[in-house]
Design a protein around this motif. Structure first.
Motif, PDB file in Angstrom:
ATOM      1  N   ILE A  23       0.939  -1.478  -0.246  1.00 36.88           N
ATOM      2  CA  ILE A  23      -0.124  -0.017   0.045  1.00 36.88           C
ATOM      3  C   ILE A  23       1.181   1.217  -0.340  1.00 36.88           C
ATOM      4  CG2 ILE A  23      -1.906   1.453   0.914  1.00 36.88           C
ATOM      5  CD1 ILE A  23      -2.778  -1.653  -0.594  1.00 36.88           C
ATOM      6  N   ILE A  24       0.492   2.288  -1.009  1.00 35.86           N
ATOM      7  CA  ILE A  24       1.435   3.179  -1.123  1.00 35.86           C
ATOM      8  C   ILE A  24       0.490   4.657  -0.496  1.00 35.86           C
ATOM      9  CG2 ILE A  24       2.966   2.146  -2.493  1.00 35.86           C
ATOM     10  CD1 ILE A  24       1.121   3.172  -5.279  1.00 35.86           C
ATOM     11  N   MET A  25       1.071   5.544  -0.308  1.00 37.73           N
ATOM     12  CA  MET A  25       0.278   6.535  -0.180  1.00 37.73           C
ATOM     13  C   MET A  25       0.899   7.974  -0.184  1.00 37.73           C
ATOM     14  SD  MET A  25       1.819   8.119   4.230  1.00 37.73           S
ATOM     15  CE  MET A  25       0.482   9.351   3.105  1.00 37.73           C
ATOM     16  N   GLN A  26      -0.026   9.502  -1.433  1.00 43.80           N
ATOM     17  CA  GLN A  26       0.653  10.351  -0.962  1.00 43.80           C
ATOM     18  C   GLN A  26      -0.076  11.611  -1.357  1.00 43.80           C
ATOM     19  OE1 GLN A  26       1.478  10.582  -5.941  1.00 43.80           O
ATOM     20  NE2 GLN A  26       2.851  12.281  -5.081  1.00 43.80           N
ATOM     21  N   GLU A  27       0.199  12.810  -0.826  1.00 44.33           N
ATOM     22  CA  GLU A  27      -0.578  13.784  -1.055  1.00 44.33           C
ATOM     23  C   GLU A  27      -1.451  14.563  -1.504  1.00 44.33           C
ATOM     24  OE1 GLU A  27      -0.512  17.916   2.221  1.00 44.33           O
ATOM     25  OE2 GLU A  27       1.665  16.875   2.048  1.00 44.33           O
ATOM     26  N   TYR A  28      -2.936  15.163  -1.633  1.00 45.04           N
ATOM     27  CA  TYR A  28      -3.395  15.342  -3.014  1.00 45.04           C
ATOM     28  C   TYR A  28      -3.433  17.042  -1.866  1.00 45.04           C
ATOM     29  CZ  TYR A  28      -7.872  16.207  -4.590  1.00 45.04           C
ATOM     30  OH  TYR A  28      -8.463  17.160  -6.594  1.00 45.04           O
ATOM     31  N   ASP A  29      -3.327  17.869  -3.664  1.00 43.45           N
ATOM     32  CA  ASP A  29      -3.432  19.106  -2.980  1.00 43.45           C
ATOM     33  C   ASP A  29      -5.254  19.455  -3.524  1.00 43.45           C
ATOM     34  OD1 ASP A  29      -3.227  21.758  -3.255  1.00 43.45           O
ATOM     35  OD2 ASP A  29      -1.665  22.052  -3.668  1.00 43.45           O
ATOM     36  N   PRO A  30      -5.828  19.621  -2.791  1.00 44.09           N
ATOM     37  CA  PRO A  30      -7.363  20.182  -3.352  1.00 44.09           C
ATOM     38  C   PRO A  30      -7.284  21.290  -4.112  1.00 44.09           C
ATOM     39  CG  PRO A  30      -7.225  20.564  -0.906  1.00 44.09           C
ATOM     40  CD  PRO A  30      -5.835  20.189  -1.225  1.00 44.09           C
ATOM     41  N   ARG A  31      -6.097  22.217  -3.658  1.00 45.81           N
ATOM     42  CA  ARG A  31      -6.658  23.854  -4.488  1.00 45.81           C
ATOM     43  C   ARG A  31      -5.618  22.965  -5.651  1.00 45.81           C
ATOM     44  NH1 ARG A  31      -5.743  24.439   0.878  1.00 45.81           N
ATOM     45  NH2 ARG A  31      -3.282  23.778   0.612  1.00 45.81           N
ATOM     46  N   GLU A  32      -4.904  22.672  -5.957  1.00 45.37           N
ATOM     47  CA  GLU A  32      -3.995  22.065  -7.187  1.00 45.37           C
ATOM     48  C   GLU A  32      -4.850  21.143  -8.126  1.00 45.37           C
ATOM     49  OE1 GLU A  32      -1.655  24.428  -8.719  1.00 45.37           O
ATOM     50  OE2 GLU A  32      -1.895  25.141  -6.918  1.00 45.37           O
ATOM     51  N   GLN A  33      -5.707  20.302  -7.093  1.00 40.82           N
ATOM     52  CA  GLN A  33      -6.302  19.635  -7.541  1.00 40.82           C
ATOM     53  C   GLN A  33      -5.265  17.966  -8.125  1.00 40.82           C
ATOM     54  OE1 GLN A  33      -9.267  20.761 -10.846  1.00 40.82           O
ATOM     55  NE2 GLN A  33     -11.102  20.657  -8.226  1.00 40.82           N
ATOM     56  N   LYS A  34      -4.358  17.990  -7.061  1.00 39.09           N
ATOM     57  CA  LYS A  34      -3.607  16.712  -7.989  1.00 39.09           C
ATOM     58  C   LYS A  34      -3.298  16.506  -6.774  1.00 39.09           C
ATOM     59  CE  LYS A  34       1.040  20.227  -8.627  1.00 39.09           C
ATOM     60  NZ  LYS A  34       1.401  20.701 -10.438  1.00 39.09           N
ATOM     61  N   LEU A  35      -2.157  15.000  -6.827  1.00 37.26           N
ATOM     62  CA  LEU A  35      -1.193  15.141  -6.052  1.00 37.26           C
ATOM     63  C   LEU A  35      -0.038  15.435  -5.840  1.00 37.26           C
ATOM     64  CD1 LEU A  35      -1.912  10.772  -7.037  1.00 37.26           C
ATOM     65  CD2 LEU A  35      -2.460  11.974  -4.961  1.00 37.26           C
TER      66      LEU A  35
END
Length: 524
Positions: free
Chosen positions: A157-169
Motif C-alpha cells: 500500500i502506497i500513499m501520497q498527499e493530495y492538494d485540493p486547490r491544485e487538484q493533483k497529487l
C-alpha cells in the motif's frame, strides 16, 4: 431489531461506507455497467435502498471497449466539510501481467449530485482511498501493482498527499505497508481515533481466502503495526459457512458510538460447486474495541454473522419496491443499468411509444462496444423475471428478447428472430465460455406480442413463453445457473448475474423492439 445479512443482495461488491449526520451511504462497484457506482442509503443500518448513481455521463466515464470485469473497481466514498468525494478506478485492460487502469476523484455538494467532472490522480494501482486528516491535509492511499517476473504483484500500500486547490497529487510516494503473510494486500481504508491512524486492508484475494486486516500507526505515514490477532474477519477454512469470501471491509461509527464494518461476502449454490451467480454481495458486522485499541467482531471469533443486533437507532424502513416496472416514467429507475454505454435516445427510448421501453438493435451480445441492453441485478437464488415484447424481425440478423447475462462469453438468451424456413420464431441461445449453441426453436409467426419468462430455482433455470401471459409453456432444457457465476470453469471475473432485455440488428438498420413491462419477482 436485528440486521439480516447480506444487506445488499446480488452483485454489490467492494462496499465503501460513510455516515453523514443521520444518513448512511454505501458505494459499490459496477465494473462494465453504466451508470457507474451505485449509492445505497440507510438511516438504521437495517433497511437499505438503492438511491442514485455517481458516474452518469460519458464525460465522467468511458467504458466502450473495456474488457468484461474491467471498468469500475472498488470506489471509495468520503466526506469532508460539506463536500462528498468519490474515488474510482477505471480498468481499461486486464490481460496478462499488466493492469492498464486510471484513478480519478469526483466531488459533489450532495450525495445525489451533481457530481463533478473527474480529476485524474494516478495509474500505479487500484483500490484507492482519499483520507481527510484533522489538520486539513488529504492523502491518497492505494495498492501498488508490480508486473515484473518474480515480484509480488500486490506490491504493498502506497500513499501520497493530495492538494485540493491544485487538484493533483504532490510530494513523494511512500510505501506504508506490504501487508501480512496472508498476501494479496489491497483495499486500503484509513480512519483516525484516539491518536492512532487505523489502516484497514483486504487480503487473501477476493475469493475463498478473502480477509480483512487492521493495522495502526501514530503517524499517517506509518510505520503501521499489524493487529497481533489478524485478521478481523475471514471465512477461510470454513467452507460450510453460508457467507463465503468474507473480507474487504469499511468501517462506520454510529451517532451513538457503536462501530460496524461492511464487507464483501458470497452465498454459494447448494450443489457443492462453490459458485454463486448472485456475485459478491455486501454484509455488515458489529464490532467492539479492545482495551488495547484493536477492533474485534462483537460476536467473537472471525466468522461473519447472518443475524446481528442493529444499532440503537429508530427503525426506518423504505417503501416496498414494486415487482413490476411498466416503463411509465421518462427515465429508467435506479435498478437498471446499460452495458458500457449510457441510455442514449438514439437507441433507448421511454417516450417514443409511451408505456414501453423501445430498444433499437445494435451489436451482438459478444460486443464490447455498442450493445442495446438494459438489465438489473438478480438478487435471489429463487426468483423469476418476465417481459412482453412486440418485435417484427425481417431476417436472421435481427433479434430481441429476454437475456440472463454474466458477460460477453457466458449468457443465456431467449430471443425472437426470423428464419427463411421457420419465419418468426423463438429459440434459446446458450453461450458457454464463448461457445454458442441454439436450442429448441418455436414458431411464433403472426404473434404481435410474445411473453417471455425465466425462472430461477437454486442451480436450475427454465425459460418459458406465452401468447397471452396466462398460459405458459417451457422452451429449451433446464439450464445451469452456475454458468452466470464469477468462477465458472475457473475464470477470474468479478460481477454477477443480470436479467434484462436486449435487441440486436447486425444489418446496421437498428430495427426496434418494444418491451411493455418487466417483472422481477422473488420466491421464498
Amino acid at each position: 431489531m436485528m440486521i439480516h445479512n447480506p444487506i445488499l443482495r446480488g452483485f454489490n461488491p467492494d462496499a465503501s461506507a460513510i455516515r453523514v449526520g443521520d444518513d448512511y451511504y454505501i458505494a459499490t462497484s459496477t465494473f462494465e455497467w453504466f451508470p457507474g457506482v451505485l449509492i445505497h442509503h440507510s438511516k438504521d443500518l437495517v433497511h437499505w435502498r438503492p438511491l442514485t448513481h455517481v458516474l452518469t455521463r460519458e464525460s465522467q466515464l468511458t467504458l466502450r471497449g473495456i474488457p468484461s470485469s474491467g471498468g469500475i473497481w472498488a470506489p471509495s466514498l468520503s466526506y469532508d466539510e460539506g463536500t462528498y468525494y468519490l474515488c474510482f478506478t477505471n480498468v481499461v485492460g486486464r490481460k496478462g501481467v499488466y493492469k492498464d487502469l486510471h484513478n480519478y476523484v469526483v466531488t459533489a455538494p450532495s450525495i445525489e449530485g451533481p457530481w463533478s467532472e473527474p480529476i485524474y490522480l494516478n495509474s500505479s494501482g487500484f483500490d484507492h482511498f482519499l483520507f481527510h486528516d484533522s489538520d486539513g491535509r488529504k492523502y491518497l492511499f492505494n495498492m501498488q501493482w508490480d508486473f515484473r517476473k518474480g515480484k509480488n504483484r500486490f506490491a504493498g500500500i502506497i500513499m501520497q498527499e493530495y492538494d485540493p486547490r491544485e487538484q493533483k497529487l504532490t510530494g513523494p510516494v511512500k510505501l506504508v505497508t506490504q501487508g501480512t503473510n496472508i498476501g494479496v494486500t489491497e483495499g486500503p481504508m484509513v480512519y483516525k481515533k484516539d491518536g492512532y491512524y487505523y489502516l484497514l486492508v483486504a487480503e487473501g484475494g477476493t475469493g475463498i481466502n478473502h480477509a480483512a486486516t487492521l493495522m495502526r500507526a501514530r503517524s499517517v505515514e506509518g510505520p503501521y503495526e499489524i493487529d497481533p490477532h489478524y485478521p478481523i474477519l475471514t471465512t477461510k477454512g470454513h467452507p460450510e459457512h453460508p457467507l463465503q469470501k468474507a473480507g474487504h471491509g469499511s468501517l462506520i461509527e454510529t451517532q451513538g458510538g457503536e462501530w460496524y464494518m461492511v464487507h464483501i461476502c458470497s452465498r454459494q449454490l447448494p450443489d457443492g460447486s462453490g459458485l454463486s451467480p448472485l456475485g459478491r454481495e455486501t454484509s455488515i458486522q458489529k464490532l467492539s474495541w479492545t482495551e488495547d485499541g484493536w477492533l474485534r467482531l462483537a460476536s467473537g471469533g472471525r466468522l461473519p454473522e447472518l443475524q446481528l443486533p442493529a444499532p440503537a437507532l429508530p427503525a426506518h424502513p423504505f417503501p416496498v419496491e414494486p415487482e413490476r416496472d411498466d416503463f411509465d416514467e421518462t427515465k429508467l429507475s435506479v435498478h437498471w443499468h446499460t452495458l458500457r454505454t449510457p441510455a442514449d435516445p438514439s437507441w433507448l427510448s421511454l417516450t417514443e411509444r409511451p408505456g414501453y421501453l423501445r430498444l433499437r438493435g445494435r451489436e451482438s451480445l459478444y460486443s464490447l462496444h455498442r450493445q442495446s441492453m438494459a438489465a438489473r441485478r438478480v438478487q435471489s437464488f429463487r426468483c423469476e423475471v418476465e417481459t412482453c415484447v412486440a418485435f417484427e424481425p425481417a431476417n436472421f440478423n435481427q433479434m430481441a428478447g429476454l437475456v440472463l447475462y454474466y458477460d460477453d462469453q457466458d449468457h443465456y438468451y431467449l430471443r425472437i428472430s426470423h428464419d427463411e424456413e421457420l419465419g418468426k420464431h423463438l429459440n434459446v441461445i446458450v453461450s458457454d465460455q464463448g461457445q454458442m449453441d441454439e436450442l429448441d426453436a418455436k414458431v411464433v409467426t403472426g404473434w404481435e406480442r410474445v411473453y417471455l419468462k425465466a425462472s430461477f430455482d437454486q442451480d436450475k433455470l427454465q425459460f418459458s413463453f406465452s401468447p397471452d401471459g396466462l398460459s405458459w409453456q417451457p422452451i429449451g432444457p433446464e439450464l445451469y445457473t452456475g454458468l452466470l457465476a464469477d468462477e465458472y470453469k475457473n475464470k477470474l471475473s468479478f460481477t454477477g448475474a443480470f436479467a434484462g432485455v436486449c435487441a440486436q440488428d447486425l444489418n446496421g438498420t437498428m430495427q426496434h423492439a418494444d418491451f411493455d413491462y418487466f417483472v422481477y419477482r422473488e420466491h421464498p
